[in-house]
Scaffold this motif. Sequence first.
Motif, short mmCIF file in Angstrom:
data_model
loop_
_atom_site.label_atom_id
_atom_site.label_comp_id
_atom_site.label_asym_id
_atom_site.label_seq_id
_atom_site.Cartn_x
_atom_site.Cartn_y
_atom_site.Cartn_z
N GLY A 110 23.03 30.35 45.55
CA GLY A 110 22.83 31.78 45.74
C GLY A 110 23.68 32.40 46.83
O GLY A 110 23.42 33.51 47.28
N VAL A 111 24.71 31.69 47.28
CA VAL A 111 25.60 32.20 48.33
C VAL A 111 26.78 32.90 47.68
O VAL A 111 27.50 32.31 46.88
N ARG A 112 26.97 34.15 48.02
CA ARG A 112 28.09 34.95 47.54
C ARG A 112 29.30 34.66 48.43
O ARG A 112 29.17 34.55 49.64
N VAL A 113 30.48 34.52 47.84
CA VAL A 113 31.71 34.27 48.59
C VAL A 113 32.60 35.49 48.46
O VAL A 113 32.85 35.97 47.35
N VAL A 114 33.07 36.00 49.62
CA VAL A 114 33.88 37.22 49.65
C VAL A 114 35.12 36.97 50.50
O VAL A 114 35.05 36.34 51.54
N SER A 115 36.25 37.50 50.03
CA SER A 115 37.48 37.47 50.81
C SER A 115 37.63 38.81 51.53
O SER A 115 37.67 39.86 50.89
N ALA A 116 37.70 38.77 52.85
CA ALA A 116 37.86 40.00 53.63
C ALA A 116 39.24 40.61 53.42
O ALA A 116 39.40 41.83 53.48
N ALA A 117 40.24 39.78 53.17
CA ALA A 117 41.60 40.28 52.98
C ALA A 117 41.75 40.95 51.61
O ALA A 117 42.56 41.85 51.45
N ASP A 118 40.98 40.50 50.63
CA ASP A 118 41.03 41.08 49.29
C ASP A 118 39.61 41.13 48.72
O ASP A 118 39.17 40.20 48.05
N PRO A 119 38.87 42.22 49.00
CA PRO A 119 37.48 42.33 48.58
C PRO A 119 37.26 42.21 47.06
O PRO A 119 36.14 41.99 46.62
N ALA A 120 38.30 42.34 46.24
CA ALA A 120 38.13 42.15 44.80
C ALA A 120 37.80 40.69 44.48
O ALA A 120 37.24 40.40 43.44
N LEU A 121 38.17 39.78 45.39
CA LEU A 121 37.87 38.36 45.20
C LEU A 121 36.46 38.11 45.74
O LEU A 121 36.26 37.70 46.87
N ASP A 122 35.49 38.39 44.89
CA ASP A 122 34.08 38.36 45.26
C ASP A 122 33.33 37.66 44.13
O ASP A 122 33.36 38.11 42.99
N THR A 123 32.63 36.57 44.45
CA THR A 123 31.97 35.79 43.40
C THR A 123 30.71 36.45 42.86
O THR A 123 30.07 35.90 41.96
N GLU A 124 30.37 37.62 43.35
CA GLU A 124 29.17 38.29 42.86
C GLU A 124 29.39 38.90 41.47
O GLU A 124 28.45 39.08 40.71
N THR A 125 30.64 39.19 41.14
CA THR A 125 30.93 39.79 39.83
C THR A 125 31.71 38.80 38.97
O THR A 125 32.43 37.94 39.48
N ALA A 126 31.57 38.95 37.67
CA ALA A 126 32.31 38.08 36.75
C ALA A 126 33.82 38.28 36.92
O ALA A 126 34.59 37.32 36.91
N HIS A 127 34.23 39.54 37.07
CA HIS A 127 35.65 39.85 37.28
C HIS A 127 36.15 39.21 38.57
O HIS A 127 37.23 38.60 38.60
N GLY A 128 35.38 39.32 39.63
CA GLY A 128 35.77 38.72 40.90
C GLY A 128 35.87 37.21 40.82
O GLY A 128 36.80 36.60 41.34
N LEU A 129 34.90 36.58 40.13
CA LEU A 129 34.93 35.13 39.98
C LEU A 129 36.14 34.69 39.17
O LEU A 129 36.81 33.71 39.50
N PHE A 130 36.48 35.45 38.13
CA PHE A 130 37.69 35.16 37.35
C PHE A 130 38.93 35.23 38.24
O PHE A 130 39.77 34.34 38.22
N LEU A 131 39.03 36.30 39.04
CA LEU A 131 40.18 36.44 39.94
C LEU A 131 40.26 35.30 40.94
O LEU A 131 41.34 34.80 41.25
N VAL A 132 39.10 34.87 41.43
CA VAL A 132 39.06 33.76 42.39
C VAL A 132 39.66 32.51 41.75
O VAL A 132 40.49 31.82 42.35
N ARG A 133 39.28 32.22 40.52
CA ARG A 133 39.80 31.02 39.84
C ARG A 133 41.30 31.13 39.58
O ARG A 133 42.03 30.16 39.74
N VAL A 134 41.77 32.31 39.19
CA VAL A 134 43.20 32.50 38.92
C VAL A 134 44.01 32.34 40.21
O VAL A 134 45.02 31.62 40.24
N VAL A 135 43.55 32.97 41.28
CA VAL A 135 44.26 32.87 42.56
C VAL A 135 44.31 31.43 43.04
O VAL A 135 45.34 30.96 43.54
N SER A 136 43.21 30.69 42.89
CA SER A 136 43.21 29.30 43.34
C SER A 136 44.17 28.45 42.52
O SER A 136 44.85 27.57 43.05
N ALA A 137 44.27 28.72 41.21
CA ALA A 137 45.21 27.98 40.37
C ALA A 137 46.65 28.26 40.78
O ALA A 137 47.48 27.35 40.86
#
Length: 168
Positions: A110-137
Amino acid sequence: MPPATCDPRSRRAAHPRTRRLVRVGLYPRWPTLRESDHLQTYVAAQPGWHIALRSSDYASGGTLKRPGLQRVLAAARSGVIDVLVVNHLYSLSRKTQHLAFVLNELTSRGVRVVSAADPALDTETAHGLFLVRVVSAVAEIEQTGALADRRDRRRHDQQSADESPLAG
């Protein structure tokens, strides 16, 4: 149907005394004063957020064996934090497999992960989680390419030294 603003539940949720306090963990991997200030300013701008944990490491993002990261994971397991704020996602790991493990470990608790440098990278939303995975790849591809470049350069330098007429 009355407007949403007339719903007594919405007024109760907006009342400051009933708003839930959000416990935040900060994790800068190679902390600088500027980065720490940036993370604190980001948290201060979020209503109801307060810092419950500060943890950092001076270690490679290529391993999960970092004391600060382990403190963050332990805090998530014990329910001490609700949100983890990092400056960049590669602070958690530069390897896609490791990042997926850490994100799963945090979000499953239940812990949300947020990037302060890029708030769109936020695991609370499906779009944000998708972006997180793409950026990590992409980060892993870049790291792999950099390692290959260094390996090729060493091989080239070694061959050049072997072919040099001055080589002993």
